[in-house]
Design a protein around this motif. Structure first.
Motif, short mmCIF file in Angstrom:
data_model
loop_
_atom_site.label_atom_id
_atom_site.label_comp_id
_atom_site.label_asym_id
_atom_site.label_seq_id
_atom_site.Cartn_x
_atom_site.Cartn_y
_atom_site.Cartn_z
N VAL A 24 0.88 -1.22 0.08
CA VAL A 24 -0.09 -0.05 -0.20
C VAL A 24 0.91 1.27 -0.13
O VAL A 24 0.67 2.28 -0.66
N ALA A 25 1.65 1.12 0.53
CA ALA A 25 2.79 2.38 0.80
C ALA A 25 3.46 2.60 -0.49
O ALA A 25 3.75 3.64 -0.99
N TYR A 26 3.83 1.64 -1.22
CA TYR A 26 4.46 1.89 -2.44
C TYR A 26 3.65 2.41 -3.26
O TYR A 26 4.13 3.25 -4.19
N LEU A 137 5.18 -4.57 -8.55
CA LEU A 137 3.73 -4.01 -8.35
C LEU A 137 3.39 -3.64 -9.54
O LEU A 137 3.57 -2.53 -9.94
N GLY A 138 2.20 -4.19 -10.04
CA GLY A 138 1.54 -3.59 -11.44
C GLY A 138 2.85 -3.54 -12.50
O GLY A 138 3.35 -4.48 -12.64
N GLY A 169 6.70 -5.92 -20.41
CA GLY A 169 5.87 -4.92 -20.39
C GLY A 169 5.71 -3.79 -19.44
O GLY A 169 4.67 -3.05 -19.29
N TYR A 170 6.66 -3.83 -18.49
CA TYR A 170 6.74 -2.80 -17.55
C TYR A 170 6.80 -1.51 -17.83
O TYR A 170 7.66 -1.15 -19.11
N GLU A 171 6.28 -0.49 -17.03
CA GLU A 171 6.30 0.77 -17.62
C GLU A 171 7.15 1.89 -16.78
O GLU A 171 7.52 3.13 -17.15
N MET A 172 7.65 1.22 -15.64
CA MET A 172 8.80 2.03 -14.67
C MET A 172 9.49 1.34 -14.04
O MET A 172 9.23 0.29 -13.46
N LEU A 173 10.79 1.67 -13.91
CA LEU A 173 11.89 1.12 -13.12
C LEU A 173 12.26 2.31 -11.97
O LEU A 173 13.08 3.30 -12.34
N ASP A 174 11.84 2.37 -10.93
CA ASP A 174 11.89 3.16 -9.85
C ASP A 174 13.28 3.04 -9.15
O ASP A 174 13.61 1.91 -8.61
N LYS A 198 2.91 9.31 -13.00
CA LYS A 198 3.68 8.07 -13.83
C LYS A 198 3.24 6.83 -13.00
O LYS A 198 3.16 5.77 -13.63
N LEU A 199 3.17 7.06 -11.84
CA LEU A 199 2.94 5.87 -10.72
C LEU A 199 1.71 5.05 -10.95
O LEU A 199 1.60 3.86 -11.21
#
Length: 229
Positions: A24-26, A137-138, A169-174, A198-199
């Motif tokens: 939830v925090a992420y 996550l997602g 197919g990931y959209e973001m690498l944090d 974006k998140l």
């Protein structure tokens, strides 16, 4: 929560921080860290600027590309998550302190068992020489930490991770923060408001890339069906 809000492991009503609470925090832009290895408490962080690595435009430096051909390393996925997270939290002459305490290890090991945390390992001669771990996550992979005991070992793990994320197919690498080490790969400092936009978009990616992480790892020969999850 504030940008750096103190939230002890055991709260007044004796609620223990759970892996579900972490997720939830992420999803709301926060991540936990301890002040040092021996500190039993955790703090929540949400930087004003967030480090984000491009997945499609990820830059592999020429020296690293040559090293990938030179070194006879073997790369695996989820083969030894515990060894990776503990290596990331080990004090060495190159790493004088660490935010990874036993509570972090407990929580992320639980996330790994749930299929929400993954490790990438680099091996040489049967010895673990580098790796990284993070949370999935997602359509977002939240990179947590990496370590290296041999030349370019952690970087090769990172390149492998990006290949998996791209194929799934990931959209973001944090990456949480921007540092000189990550600049060579094209890391971008994203202001908090734009990061949150974006998140939210990446978390709702469909089909859900997180469900494909293990499938892609197996297909690429990096994991067995039993260890991939």
């Amino acid at each position: 929560m504030a940008d750096s809000a103190y939230w002890p492991r055991m709260m007044e009503n004796d609620i223990v921080l759970t892996p579900e609470m972490l997720l939830v925090a992420y999803a709301n832009g926060y991540f936990p860290m301890a002040l040092d290895k021996d500190d039993p408490e955790l703090y929540w962080f949400a930087p004003e600027e967030r480090g984000v690595l491009p997945i499609e435009g990820f830059n592999v430096p020429r020296g690293l590309a040559r090293a990938m051909k030179k070194y006879d390393y073997t790369v695996t996925v989820n083969h030894d998550f515990d060894a990776v997270i503990r290596a990331c939290g080990t004090i060495t002459r190159h790493r004088q302190d660490t935010w990874i305490n036993e509570e972090i290890i407990r929580l992320y090991t639980a996330l790994h068992r749930m299929g929400h945390a993954h490790s990438v390992e680099t091996w040489s001669g049967g010895q673990l020489v580098g790796g990284l771990y993070g949370v999935s996550l997602g359509g977002v992979f939240f990179g947590e930490s990496m370590f290296s005991r041999a030349s370019e070992a952690s970087k090769i793990a990172l390149v492998t991770l990006v290949e998996i994320l791209r194929e799934a197919g990931y959209e973001m690498l944090d990456t949480q923060y921007v540092n000189d080490h990550l600049k060579q790969f094209g890391v971008e400092a994203v202001p908090k408001r734009r990061y949150m936009t974006k998140l939210e978009k990446a978390l709702n990616a469909s089909p859900n890339p997180s469900t494909l992480f293990s499938t892609v790892s197996v297909r690429k020969g990096l994991a067995s069906a039993s260890s991939a999850s």
